[in-house]
Design an enzyme around this catalytic site. Structure first.
Site, PDB file in Angstrom:
ATOM      1  N   GLU A  84       0.649  -1.076  -0.064  1.00  0.00           N
ATOM      2  CA  GLU A  84      -0.012  -0.136  -0.054  1.00  0.00           C
ATOM      3  C   GLU A  84       0.821   1.350   0.260  1.00  0.00           C
ATOM      4  O   GLU A  84       1.849   1.185   0.491  1.00  0.00           O
ATOM      5  CB  GLU A  84      -0.981   0.148   0.950  1.00  0.00           C
ATOM      6  CG  GLU A  84      -0.155   0.071   2.548  1.00  0.00           C
ATOM      7  CD  GLU A  84      -1.452   0.212   3.516  1.00  0.00           C
ATOM      8  OE1 GLU A  84      -1.849   1.446   3.745  1.00  0.00           O
ATOM      9  OE2 GLU A  84      -1.741  -0.791   4.353  1.00  0.00           O
ATOM     10  N   ARG A  95      -2.340  11.306   6.931  1.00  0.00           N
ATOM     11  CA  ARG A  95      -2.232  10.558   5.619  1.00  0.00           C
ATOM     12  C   ARG A  95      -3.807  10.461   4.950  1.00  0.00           C
ATOM     13  O   ARG A  95      -3.848  10.152   3.784  1.00  0.00           O
ATOM     14  CB  ARG A  95      -2.090   9.172   5.929  1.00  0.00           C
ATOM     15  CG  ARG A  95      -0.376   8.874   6.420  1.00  0.00           C
ATOM     16  CD  ARG A  95      -0.095   7.462   6.704  1.00  0.00           C
ATOM     17  NE  ARG A  95      -0.017   6.728   5.283  1.00  0.00           N
ATOM     18  CZ  ARG A  95      -0.345   5.493   5.479  1.00  0.00           C
ATOM     19  NH1 ARG A  95      -0.516   4.702   6.750  1.00  0.00           N
ATOM     20  NH2 ARG A  95      -0.506   4.574   4.307  1.00  0.00           N
ATOM     21  N   ARG A  99      -5.487   5.588  -0.928  1.00  0.00           N
ATOM     22  CA  ARG A  99      -4.472   4.760  -1.045  1.00  0.00           C
ATOM     23  C   ARG A  99      -4.456   3.861  -2.580  1.00  0.00           C
ATOM     24  O   ARG A  99      -5.283   3.850  -3.080  1.00  0.00           O
ATOM     25  CB  ARG A  99      -4.378   3.463   0.003  1.00  0.00           C
ATOM     26  CG  ARG A  99      -4.537   4.026   1.357  1.00  0.00           C
ATOM     27  CD  ARG A  99      -3.034   4.256   1.819  1.00  0.00           C
ATOM     28  NE  ARG A  99      -3.150   4.487   3.263  1.00  0.00           N
ATOM     29  CZ  ARG A  99      -3.655   5.626   3.905  1.00  0.00           C
ATOM     30  NH1 ARG A  99      -4.057   6.586   3.238  1.00  0.00           N
ATOM     31  NH2 ARG A  99      -3.879   5.596   5.162  1.00  0.00           N
ATOM     32  N   HIS A 118     -10.222   4.310   2.449  1.00  0.00           N
ATOM     33  CA  HIS A 118      -9.439   3.459   3.372  1.00  0.00           C
ATOM     34  C   HIS A 118      -9.943   2.085   3.281  1.00  0.00           C
ATOM     35  O   HIS A 118     -10.391   1.688   4.548  1.00  0.00           O
ATOM     36  CB  HIS A 118      -9.611   4.065   4.788  1.00  0.00           C
ATOM     37  CG  HIS A 118      -8.363   3.794   5.623  1.00  0.00           C
ATOM     38  ND1 HIS A 118      -8.589   2.737   6.761  1.00  0.00           N
ATOM     39  CD2 HIS A 118      -7.263   4.113   5.606  1.00  0.00           C
ATOM     40  CE1 HIS A 118      -7.330   2.561   7.133  1.00  0.00           C
ATOM     41  NE2 HIS A 118      -6.660   3.357   6.549  1.00  0.00           N
TER      42      HIS A 118
END
Length: 127
Positions: A84, A95, A99, A118
């Site tokens: 990831e 963050r 991703r 997420h």
């Protein structure tokens, strides 16, 4: 049971930009649709380039780490197959939820997935 995606069904030919990542369904059997062009953020391209070149990464202690696929939304593979990487979200000081998850060999992944929430859903793209 169909797996959720952030975009629903999408044509593999939809593009995020002339030179940018393209929503591409390279694994029709995995039930993960191609990303729609309006889902792939501009920040994704730089991260994909960093993955392909082996870094550097904005979060070196996290980016490139094993993605466990604990949610089971991606195809079942051996531990260490998925990695990831953080896709920055402008305006956040952490963050965030976006991703890239790659599958297969390091700087030359076999498959690329994007999640904007997420790991709640994924779509597939080609850098």
């Amino acid at each position: 049971m169909a797996l959720p995606t952030p975009t629903g069904a999408a044509s593999p030919t939809q593009e995020a930009g002339a030179d940018g990542p393209t929503g591409t369904d390279t694994r029709a059997w995995d039930d993960i649709d191609a990303c729609r062009d309006d889902v792939l953020p501009p920040e994704l391209e730089e991260v994909a380039d960093d993955v392909a070149s082996g870094g550097p990464f904005d979060y070196p202690d996290k980016d490139g780490s094993t993605f466990g696929n604990y949610e089971g939304y991606l195809p079942d593979e051996s531990r260490g197959y998925y990695r990831e990487y953080t896709v920055e979200t402008p305006g956040l000081d952490h963050r965030g939820a976006r991703r890239i998850v790659t599958g297969g060999g390091g700087g030359s992944p076999e498959v690329w997935y994007y999640t904007q929430d997420h790991y709640e859903s994924f779509c597939e793209f080609a850098p």
